[in-house]
Design a protein around this motif. Structure first.
Motif, PDB file in Angstrom:
ATOM      1  N   TYR A 246       0.833  -1.207   0.000  1.00 30.29           N
ATOM      2  CA  TYR A 246       0.000   0.000   0.000  1.00 30.29           C
ATOM      3  C   TYR A 246       0.868   1.258   0.000  1.00 30.29           C
ATOM      4  O   TYR A 246       1.308   1.715   1.046  1.00 30.29           O
ATOM      5  CB  TYR A 246      -0.952   0.001   1.200  1.00 30.29           C
ATOM      6  N   PRO A 247       1.100   1.835  -1.185  1.00 31.40           N
ATOM      7  CA  PRO A 247       1.935   3.037  -1.247  1.00 31.40           C
ATOM      8  C   PRO A 247       1.334   4.218  -0.477  1.00 31.40           C
ATOM      9  O   PRO A 247       2.065   5.064   0.017  1.00 31.40           O
ATOM     10  CB  PRO A 247       2.048   3.335  -2.738  1.00 31.40           C
ATOM     11  N   GLU A 248       0.008   4.268  -0.344  1.00 27.27           N
ATOM     12  CA  GLU A 248      -0.611   5.341   0.451  1.00 27.27           C
ATOM     13  C   GLU A 248      -0.176   5.236   1.907  1.00 27.27           C
ATOM     14  O   GLU A 248       0.120   6.243   2.550  1.00 27.27           O
ATOM     15  CB  GLU A 248      -2.141   5.263   0.369  1.00 27.27           C
ATOM     16  N   PHE A 249      -0.124   4.013   2.420  1.00 28.94           N
ATOM     17  CA  PHE A 249       0.341   3.810   3.793  1.00 28.94           C
ATOM     18  C   PHE A 249       1.810   4.193   3.916  1.00 28.94           C
ATOM     19  O   PHE A 249       2.226   4.799   4.892  1.00 28.94           O
ATOM     20  CB  PHE A 249       0.130   2.350   4.230  1.00 28.94           C
ATOM     21  N   ARG A 250       2.615   3.836   2.907  1.00 35.37           N
ATOM     22  CA  ARG A 250       4.035   4.201   2.932  1.00 35.37           C
ATOM     23  C   ARG A 250       4.214   5.706   2.999  1.00 35.37           C
ATOM     24  O   ARG A 250       5.016   6.209   3.778  1.00 35.37           O
ATOM     25  CB  ARG A 250       4.750   3.657   1.685  1.00 35.37           C
ATOM     26  N   ASN A 251       3.474   6.454   2.174  1.00 31.89           N
ATOM     27  CA  ASN A 251       3.583   7.915   2.212  1.00 31.89           C
ATOM     28  C   ASN A 251       3.275   8.447   3.596  1.00 31.89           C
ATOM     29  O   ASN A 251       3.989   9.304   4.113  1.00 31.89           O
ATOM     30  CB  ASN A 251       2.643   8.554   1.188  1.00 31.89           C
TER      31      ASN A 251
ATOM     32  N   GLN B 235      -7.680   5.937   1.105  1.00 29.54           N
ATOM     33  CA  GLN B 235      -8.100   4.757   0.355  1.00 29.54           C
ATOM     34  C   GLN B 235      -7.370   4.635  -0.966  1.00 29.54           C
ATOM     35  O   GLN B 235      -6.841   3.585  -1.281  1.00 29.54           O
ATOM     36  CB  GLN B 235      -9.604   4.758   0.128  1.00 29.54           C
ATOM     37  N   HIS B 236      -7.369   5.659  -1.759  1.00 23.00           N
ATOM     38  CA  HIS B 236      -6.633   5.673  -3.032  1.00 23.00           C
ATOM     39  C   HIS B 236      -5.950   7.027  -3.089  1.00 23.00           C
ATOM     40  O   HIS B 236      -6.621   8.046  -3.154  1.00 23.00           O
ATOM     41  CB  HIS B 236      -7.568   5.520  -4.229  1.00 23.00           C
ATOM     42  N   GLY B 237      -4.641   7.039  -3.114  1.00 23.19           N
ATOM     43  CA  GLY B 237      -3.917   8.297  -3.048  1.00 23.19           C
ATOM     44  C   GLY B 237      -3.653   8.949  -4.382  1.00 23.19           C
ATOM     45  O   GLY B 237      -2.966   9.954  -4.454  1.00 23.19           O
ATOM     46  N   PHE B 238      -4.214   8.414  -5.462  1.00 21.12           N
ATOM     47  CA  PHE B 238      -3.926   8.967  -6.776  1.00 21.12           C
ATOM     48  C   PHE B 238      -4.403  10.406  -6.879  1.00 21.12           C
ATOM     49  O   PHE B 238      -5.560  10.703  -6.599  1.00 21.12           O
ATOM     50  CB  PHE B 238      -4.582   8.119  -7.879  1.00 21.12           C
ATOM     51  N   SER B 239      -3.502  11.295  -7.261  1.00 19.50           N
ATOM     52  CA  SER B 239      -3.823  12.700  -7.505  1.00 19.50           C
ATOM     53  C   SER B 239      -4.492  13.353  -6.292  1.00 19.50           C
ATOM     54  O   SER B 239      -5.507  14.019  -6.420  1.00 19.50           O
ATOM     55  CB  SER B 239      -4.705  12.822  -8.748  1.00 19.50           C
ATOM     56  N   THR B 240      -3.903  13.149  -5.120  1.00 20.18           N
ATOM     57  CA  THR B 240      -4.469  13.661  -3.868  1.00 20.18           C
ATOM     58  C   THR B 240      -3.489  14.612  -3.210  1.00 20.18           C
ATOM     59  O   THR B 240      -2.311  14.299  -3.062  1.00 20.18           O
ATOM     60  CB  THR B 240      -4.797  12.489  -2.923  1.00 20.18           C
TER      61      THR B 240
ATOM     62  N   SER C  55      -4.648  21.279  10.161  1.00 19.68           N
ATOM     63  CA  SER C  55      -4.549  20.068  10.960  1.00 19.68           C
ATOM     64  C   SER C  55      -5.637  19.092  10.536  1.00 19.68           C
ATOM     65  O   SER C  55      -6.666  19.487   9.995  1.00 19.68           O
ATOM     66  CB  SER C  55      -4.663  20.372  12.454  1.00 19.68           C
ATOM     67  N   ILE C  56      -5.372  17.810  10.810  1.00 16.23           N
ATOM     68  CA  ILE C  56      -6.333  16.749  10.534  1.00 16.23           C
ATOM     69  C   ILE C  56      -6.483  15.956  11.815  1.00 16.23           C
ATOM     70  O   ILE C  56      -5.487  15.550  12.424  1.00 16.23           O
ATOM     71  CB  ILE C  56      -5.847  15.840   9.386  1.00 16.23           C
ATOM     72  N   GLY C  57      -7.715  15.723  12.228  1.00 19.57           N
ATOM     73  CA  GLY C  57      -7.987  15.010  13.466  1.00 19.57           C
ATOM     74  C   GLY C  57      -7.792  13.506  13.342  1.00 19.57           C
ATOM     75  O   GLY C  57      -7.329  12.991  12.326  1.00 19.57           O
ATOM     76  N   ALA C  58      -8.188  12.812  14.371  1.00 19.11           N
ATOM     77  CA  ALA C  58      -8.032  11.354  14.433  1.00 19.11           C
ATOM     78  C   ALA C  58      -9.069  10.644  13.566  1.00 19.11           C
ATOM     79  O   ALA C  58     -10.186  11.128  13.391  1.00 19.11           O
ATOM     80  CB  ALA C  58      -8.163  10.884  15.882  1.00 19.11           C
ATOM     81  N   ASN C  59      -8.671   9.504  13.016  1.00 13.83           N
ATOM     82  CA  ASN C  59      -9.559   8.585  12.296  1.00 13.83           C
ATOM     83  C   ASN C  59     -10.286   9.220  11.120  1.00 13.83           C
ATOM     84  O   ASN C  59     -11.467   8.959  10.903  1.00 13.83           O
ATOM     85  CB  ASN C  59     -10.550   7.934  13.264  1.00 13.83           C
ATOM     86  N   CYS C  60      -9.591  10.021  10.350  1.00 16.65           N
ATOM     87  CA  CYS C  60     -10.171  10.593   9.137  1.00 16.65           C
ATOM     88  C   CYS C  60      -9.942   9.647   7.961  1.00 16.65           C
ATOM     89  O   CYS C  60      -9.072   8.784   7.997  1.00 16.65           O
ATOM     90  CB  CYS C  60      -9.568  11.958   8.852  1.00 16.65           C
ATOM     91  N   TRP C  61     -10.746   9.814   6.924  1.00 13.88           N
ATOM     92  CA  TRP C  61     -10.708   8.960   5.731  1.00 13.88           C
ATOM     93  C   TRP C  61     -10.692   9.884   4.522  1.00 13.88           C
ATOM     94  O   TRP C  61     -11.571  10.724   4.365  1.00 13.88           O
ATOM     95  CB  TRP C  61     -11.945   8.090   5.722  1.00 13.88           C
ATOM     96  N   ILE C  62      -9.695   9.704   3.649  1.00 15.18           N
ATOM     97  CA  ILE C  62      -9.560  10.538   2.454  1.00 15.18           C
ATOM     98  C   ILE C  62      -9.473   9.630   1.240  1.00 15.18           C
ATOM     99  O   ILE C  62      -8.704   8.678   1.221  1.00 15.18           O
ATOM    100  CB  ILE C  62      -8.311  11.445   2.556  1.00 15.18           C
ATOM    101  N   ASN C  63     -10.261   9.945   0.208  1.00 13.38           N
ATOM    102  CA  ASN C  63     -10.270   9.163  -1.029  1.00 13.38           C
ATOM    103  C   ASN C  63      -9.415   9.820  -2.103  1.00 13.38           C
ATOM    104  O   ASN C  63      -8.758  10.818  -1.867  1.00 13.38           O
ATOM    105  CB  ASN C  63     -11.706   8.978  -1.516  1.00 13.38           C
TER     106      ASN C  63
ATOM    107  N   ASP D 227       4.078   8.848  -5.934  1.00 12.79           N
ATOM    108  CA  ASP D 227       4.430  10.168  -6.456  1.00 12.79           C
ATOM    109  C   ASP D 227       3.248  11.124  -6.571  1.00 12.79           C
ATOM    110  O   ASP D 227       3.442  12.327  -6.686  1.00 12.79           O
ATOM    111  CB  ASP D 227       5.081  10.031  -7.836  1.00 12.79           C
ATOM    112  N   THR D 228       2.036  10.608  -6.575  1.00 11.02           N
ATOM    113  CA  THR D 228       0.869  11.469  -6.788  1.00 11.02           C
ATOM    114  C   THR D 228       0.096  11.772  -5.508  1.00 11.02           C
ATOM    115  O   THR D 228      -0.999  12.315  -5.572  1.00 11.02           O
ATOM    116  CB  THR D 228      -0.084  10.838  -7.814  1.00 11.02           C
ATOM    117  N   LEU D 229       0.644  11.418  -4.356  1.00 12.76           N
ATOM    118  CA  LEU D 229       0.016  11.713  -3.066  1.00 12.76           C
ATOM    119  C   LEU D 229       0.920  12.673  -2.306  1.00 12.76           C
ATOM    120  O   LEU D 229       2.077  12.348  -2.030  1.00 12.76           O
ATOM    121  CB  LEU D 229      -0.186  10.429  -2.256  1.00 12.76           C
ATOM    122  N   PHE D 230       0.397  13.856  -1.992  1.00 18.90           N
ATOM    123  CA  PHE D 230       1.184  14.887  -1.324  1.00 18.90           C
ATOM    124  C   PHE D 230       0.592  15.192   0.041  1.00 18.90           C
ATOM    125  O   PHE D 230      -0.580  15.557   0.144  1.00 18.90           O
ATOM    126  CB  PHE D 230       1.215  16.163  -2.169  1.00 18.90           C
ATOM    127  N   LEU D 231       1.389  15.030   1.077  1.00 20.77           N
ATOM    128  CA  LEU D 231       0.984  15.350   2.451  1.00 20.77           C
ATOM    129  C   LEU D 231       1.807  16.535   2.923  1.00 20.77           C
ATOM    130  O   LEU D 231       3.028  16.437   3.041  1.00 20.77           O
ATOM    131  CB  LEU D 231       1.204  14.162   3.376  1.00 20.77           C
TER     132      LEU D 231
END
Length: 172
Positions: free
Chosen positions: A36-41, A78-83, A89-97, A62-66
């Motif tokens: 899971y590259p999203e988890f790696r990022n 869930q899917h970090g493509f073009s995100t 700030s971001i709180g606990a237990n958020c979900w981003i598609n 490469d397409t997920l920027f934090l």
């Protein structure tokens, strides 16, 4: 390094991806880092300067920027493509598609996401907006104003369609 937050991330991802309510840390950590590259990022982001070392073995997406100073534990992407995630700030237990933009409207104004917020595919949260806890931003919605807690918003511009589980049609 944020070991506690990484452990919370692993447990959350295990509950969602592997349907593992206990979230056994070590086997799941290696599984998510491998597949899971999203988890790696997210993990490299939490590791800070040490994350670059591990990037040699498992590449970042490469397409997920934090670019958020404070990300609470349990963030699930869930899917970090073009995100792009550039919030105050971001709180606990958020979900981003996928294809989500959370970002600045000028040099200083960026959004805040509170706990348990879900941002669906293609949604945009721009400027000095605060998204209240337990709220959901629908697919392709554009949010430029504060979103109260426990609501679902959809549309361009976003409007409230559900408040505390009851169907509504209210402007933000």
């Amino acid at each position: 390094m944020n070991k506690e937050k990484i452990a919370c991330d692993v447990k959350r991802w295990a509950k969602i991806i592997r349907n593992d309510p206990q979230g056994d840390l070590y086997p799941n950590f290696l599984f998510f880092m491998t597949f899971y590259p999203e988890f790696r990022n997210l993990c490299y982001y939490r590791m800070g300067k040490f994350g670059g070392f591990f990037n040699v073995f498992c590449r970042q997406m490469d397409t997920l920027f934090l670019a958020t100073p404070e990300i609470g534990p349990g963030l699930f992407i869930q899917h970090g493509f073009s995100t792009i995630v550039a919030a105050k700030s971001i709180g606990a237990n958020c979900w981003i598609n996928q294809q989500v933009t959370i970002g600045y409207s000028n040099e200083t104004d960026c959004p805040t996401l509170e706990d348990n917020v879900t941002v669906c595919a293609g949604a945009k949260v721009i400027g000095k907006a605060t998204v209240g806890e337990n709220s959901k931003i629908g697919a392709n919605a554009v949010v430029v104003k504060d979103v109260p807690p426990n609501v679902t918003v959809v549309g361009i511009p976003a409007r409230i369609v559900r408040r505390d589980g009851i169907r509504r049609d209210e402007p933000l």
